[in-house]
Design an enzyme around this catalytic site. Sequence first.
Site, PDB file in Angstrom:
ATOM      1  N   CYS A 109      26.924  -7.236  33.690  1.00  0.00           N
ATOM      2  CA  CYS A 109      26.618  -6.418  34.862  1.00  0.00           C
ATOM      3  C   CYS A 109      25.686  -7.218  35.763  1.00  0.00           C
ATOM      4  CB  CYS A 109      25.945  -5.129  34.385  1.00  0.00           C
ATOM      5  SG  CYS A 109      25.002  -4.303  35.670  1.00  0.00           S
ATOM      6  N   GLU A 134      25.085 -18.834 -10.691  1.00  0.00           N
ATOM      7  CA  GLU A 134      24.900 -17.619 -11.495  1.00  0.00           C
ATOM      8  C   GLU A 134      25.226 -16.401 -10.649  1.00  0.00           C
ATOM      9  OE1 GLU A 134      20.839 -18.855 -11.074  1.00  0.00           O
ATOM     10  OE2 GLU A 134      20.198 -16.754 -11.023  1.00  0.00           O
ATOM     11  N   LYS A 155      29.045 -15.111  -1.162  1.00  0.00           N
ATOM     12  CA  LYS A 155      29.395 -13.704  -1.303  1.00  0.00           C
ATOM     13  C   LYS A 155      30.877 -13.528  -1.637  1.00  0.00           C
ATOM     14  CE  LYS A 155      26.488 -10.931  -0.351  1.00  0.00           C
ATOM     15  NZ  LYS A 155      25.814 -10.501   0.840  1.00  0.00           N
ATOM     16  N   CYS A 190      30.220  -2.185  36.191  1.00  0.00           N
ATOM     17  CA  CYS A 190      29.345  -1.691  35.128  1.00  0.00           C
ATOM     18  C   CYS A 190      29.482  -0.174  35.038  1.00  0.00           C
ATOM     19  CB  CYS A 190      27.909  -2.081  35.419  1.00  0.00           C
ATOM     20  SG  CYS A 190      26.726  -1.286  34.319  1.00  0.00           S
ATOM     21  N   ASP A 216      23.446  -7.065  -7.921  1.00  0.00           N
ATOM     22  CA  ASP A 216      23.228  -6.106  -6.843  1.00  0.00           C
ATOM     23  C   ASP A 216      22.225  -5.052  -7.306  1.00  0.00           C
ATOM     24  OD1 ASP A 216      23.457  -4.971  -4.417  1.00  0.00           O
ATOM     25  OD2 ASP A 216      25.451  -4.122  -4.727  1.00  0.00           O
ATOM     26  N   CYS A 219      25.861   1.461  36.166  1.00  0.00           N
ATOM     27  CA  CYS A 219      25.277   1.431  37.511  1.00  0.00           C
ATOM     28  C   CYS A 219      26.298   1.136  38.609  1.00  0.00           C
ATOM     29  CB  CYS A 219      24.143   0.412  37.584  1.00  0.00           C
ATOM     30  SG  CYS A 219      24.698  -1.293  37.521  1.00  0.00           S
ATOM     31  N   TYR A 262      15.433 -14.588 -12.964  1.00  0.00           N
ATOM     32  CA  TYR A 262      16.121 -15.756 -12.391  1.00  0.00           C
ATOM     33  C   TYR A 262      15.228 -16.613 -11.494  1.00  0.00           C
ATOM     34  CZ  TYR A 262      16.656 -12.330  -8.622  1.00  0.00           C
ATOM     35  OH  TYR A 262      16.418 -11.381  -7.662  1.00  0.00           O
ATOM     36  N   CYS A 282      20.193  -1.668  37.341  1.00  0.00           N
ATOM     37  CA  CYS A 282      20.998  -1.033  36.287  1.00  0.00           C
ATOM     38  C   CYS A 282      20.095  -0.308  35.305  1.00  0.00           C
ATOM     39  CB  CYS A 282      21.830  -2.087  35.569  1.00  0.00           C
ATOM     40  SG  CYS A 282      22.859  -1.376  34.285  1.00  0.00           S
ATOM     41  N   LYS A 284      25.122 -13.070  -8.471  1.00  0.00           N
ATOM     42  CA  LYS A 284      24.131 -12.424  -7.611  1.00  0.00           C
ATOM     43  C   LYS A 284      24.146 -10.943  -7.978  1.00  0.00           C
ATOM     44  CE  LYS A 284      22.485 -12.192  -2.875  1.00  0.00           C
ATOM     45  NZ  LYS A 284      22.323 -10.776  -2.646  1.00  0.00           N
TER      46      LYS A 284
HETATM   47  S1  IVH Z   1      17.206 -16.221  -6.083  1.00  0.00           S
HETATM   48  C1  IVH Z   1      14.159 -17.957  -3.169  1.00  0.00           C
HETATM   49  N1  IVH Z   1      19.058 -15.382  -7.749  1.00  0.00           N
HETATM   50  O1  IVH Z   1      19.365 -11.622  -3.671  1.00  0.00           O
HETATM   51  C2  IVH Z   1      15.346 -17.263  -3.687  1.00  0.00           C
HETATM   52  N2  IVH Z   1      18.367 -13.920  -5.999  1.00  0.00           N
HETATM   53  O2  IVH Z   1      19.464 -12.411  -0.819  1.00  0.00           O
HETATM   54  C3  IVH Z   1      15.041 -16.154  -4.604  1.00  0.00           C
HETATM   55  N3  IVH Z   1      19.457 -11.723  -6.042  1.00  0.00           N
HETATM   56  O3  IVH Z   1      16.084 -10.860  -2.770  1.00  0.00           O
HETATM   57  C4  IVH Z   1      16.204 -15.361  -4.957  1.00  0.00           C
HETATM   58  N4  IVH Z   1      20.686 -12.081  -7.829  1.00  0.00           N
HETATM   59  O4  IVH Z   1      17.080  -9.641  -4.792  1.00  0.00           O
HETATM   60  C5  IVH Z   1      18.314 -15.092  -6.664  1.00  0.00           C
HETATM   61  N5  IVH Z   1      20.637 -14.721  -9.318  1.00  0.00           N
HETATM   62  C6  IVH Z   1      19.896 -14.448  -8.245  1.00  0.00           C
HETATM   63  C7  IVH Z   1      19.982 -13.209  -7.587  1.00  0.00           C
HETATM   64  C8  IVH Z   1      19.202 -12.978  -6.453  1.00  0.00           C
HETATM   65  C9  IVH Z   1      20.360 -11.199  -6.877  1.00  0.00           C
HETATM   66  C10 IVH Z   1      18.918 -11.020  -4.854  1.00  0.00           C
HETATM   67  C11 IVH Z   1      17.425 -10.991  -4.757  1.00  0.00           C
HETATM   68  C12 IVH Z   1      17.084 -11.582  -3.432  1.00  0.00           C
HETATM   69  C13 IVH Z   1      18.376 -11.489  -2.705  1.00  0.00           C
HETATM   70  C14 IVH Z   1      18.463 -12.605  -1.708  1.00  0.00           C
END
Ligand code: IVH
Length: 717
Positions: free
Chosen positions: A455, A124, A325, A431, A128, A434, A235, A461, A126
């Site tokens: 160094c 799913e 990512k 260095c 932001d 120093c 989520y 130093c 991620k």
């Molecule tokens: S799961 C134990 N699902 O990413 C894991 N996190 O780097 C709980 N985030 O702090 C997180 N979309 O703020 C999960 N679909 C998603 C997400 C998500 C964004 C963020 C969340 C978390 C951070 C982790």
Amino acid sequence: MSTAVENLTLEEAAAELERLAKELARHDALYHGKDAPEISDADYDALKRRNEEIEARFPELVRTDSPSKKVGAAPSGIFQQIVHARPMLSLDNTFSDEDVRDFINSVYRFLGRLPDNSIAFTAEPKIDGLSMSLRYENGKLVSAATRGDGTTGENVTANIRTIKEIPDTLPPGVPPVVEVRGEVYMGKSDFLALNAQMEAEGRQTYVNPRNTAAGSLRQLDPTITASRKLKFFAYAWGEISEPNDLPKTQYDMVQTFKTWGFPVNPLMKRLSSVEAIIEHYNEIGLKRPDLDYDIDGVVYKVDQLDLQQRLGFRSRSPRWATAHKFPAEQAFTTVENIDIQVGRTGALTPVARLTPVTVGGVVVTNATLHNADYIEGIGNSGERIREPDHDIRIGDTVIVQRAGDVIPQVLDVVMEKRPSDAVRYEFPKICPVCGSHAVRERNEKTGKLDSVTRCTGGFVCRAQAVEHLKHFVSRNAFDIEGLGSKQIDFFFEADDPALSIKTAPDIFTLQARQEASLTKLENIDGFGKVSVRKLFDAINSRREIALHRFIYALGIRHAGETTAKLLARSYGSYAAFSEAMAAAAVPGSEAWNDLNTIDGIGEVVARAIVEFFKEERNMDVVSRLQREVTPLDAEAPVATSSPVAGKTVVFTGSLEKMTRDEAKAMAERLGAKVAGSVSKKTDLLVAGPGAGSKLEKARELGVETTDEDGWFTLIGG
Ligand code: IVH
């Protein structure tokens, strides 16, 4: 320049306090309201300090709206804190298809299964935004907390209640306690509309949807939050009572949240093969520009909750999930100069000073060049990372990259733009701080030259000494508030015996030296009475300190926080630890063997620790430090009711019901220590088929042994 505080008249002071109250309120509003500060934190602190100093001199002038009454008005101070019932963890990052394959394989490996596509994963976007934990009791929203440091967050319930997408009540039949977690975000279109409006009103615009969402949630006035149209995707979850009545998979749990009235992301899929997962990642990447919310990757999670449970957690992130990512953002700029920074361990790190350039919304002015090889275009294992003539030179136009929170990197040189007079960068042989020789050590095992130039000045130093102090006071070590990088530089440079701090024990004698001297810190620019008192309070509050912090603060090479915790846990007290380390100097001694038996401590680390204790100057600093500071004995392992809590367990032979990693994680969860080899200190040996010398040794030493079934019976599993 403003008048020195001691020269202010009463009238001037009153006027100045009024000005400062207004000015600080304006900066507070910019920072919290818009998440768009106009001045640096340091400048903000300086204003605040001046306000405090004037108030200290003219207590009768303290205003009702004084900025000092909003102590810690920084984000963490405005809201009450909430301790999360279950920690809010972060995710590990993966960047390439290969990383994803590794992640999936590691899941199979941990569970002792062959990678046969039999485990399903959810994939799913991620989001932001900001993660949020929503707690419902008896179907009613009772609190909403930000992630904070993962353990404790801020109580933003009043603001969260203004978000229409978040239900206030849950349908009948949900468990009495439910914590739903997810991401609060601002839609791109709402963000653009808000900025258009700000512009029309001649006000400053916001940087990006994420910061705006964060700023909107930090409003003390919920009506402002309400006007910002924040949204939510569910989520994940925290505490849930009676989880047995709920679905057994990640996917179905999220679908259940949907039936409870939470928005869930429509792009979530349940998939089993690496290929299908990566295909979905690419699809989401293609859709990214058209989505009305910012995303920065795709999250994969093991679907079956019982498998999630078995996989468990590393210190900060679950083993059953990862974030894939999207590629980092890049830009072109020029290298104006190359500087050398000398670190705590003497490593010389080249830093490229760049013509400022925006990469992914952030202005980049520096990039690390790591070491001499990296400048040449050679990677850590001696491999080429750029074409042979693409060494980085002053004047070169380069491609810089920023990925997530990672320090900006210089990726490559644009050869067509190389100035004709650009010369190869000559890495210093001495260095720059120093003047001692700087050398590349040879790795004893491989015989290869180390990539780091170091160094050799050690204590001589200044850079190493200062960095050492900065490490000592840092967050995971002594964590002394008010002793930041700038202050350490100041005290280190000071020659006056009443002010100077050259080594860590000096920090703790500062107050006594101050009291006996006429040179007063409070008269020095940048300090003032209140901040001096606060500094001494902060220092004194650390005269008793957790053992692992004390060990970590010593700055032993290779001994990071994890190692320090292992050592503290294994030896229990500083006396026991230091005695053992002195004894461990004899190769082959029992103490040396014990140190190497600690699971997680390898030979390189062990040797560095022993070396540290052999150095007289280190011991001198430690003994002076011990006159000032008491390291507290490590707490005995959590007194869980488990029958193995506090015991030292060794696993050997092949295990059939769990993998070795899983066994170790399980034992540690139950409060046991897991060692790699058998000694007198071993309490229990769990031996699977094929166990050999360890089993023999255990019998010799009279150590209790059992098999895998016996282990499960013992722990009641
Ligand atoms: S799961 C134990 N699902 O990413 C894991 N996190 O780097 C709980 N985030 O702090 C997180 N979309 O703020 C999960 N679909 C998603 C997400 C998500 C964004 C963020 C969340 C978390 C951070 C982790």
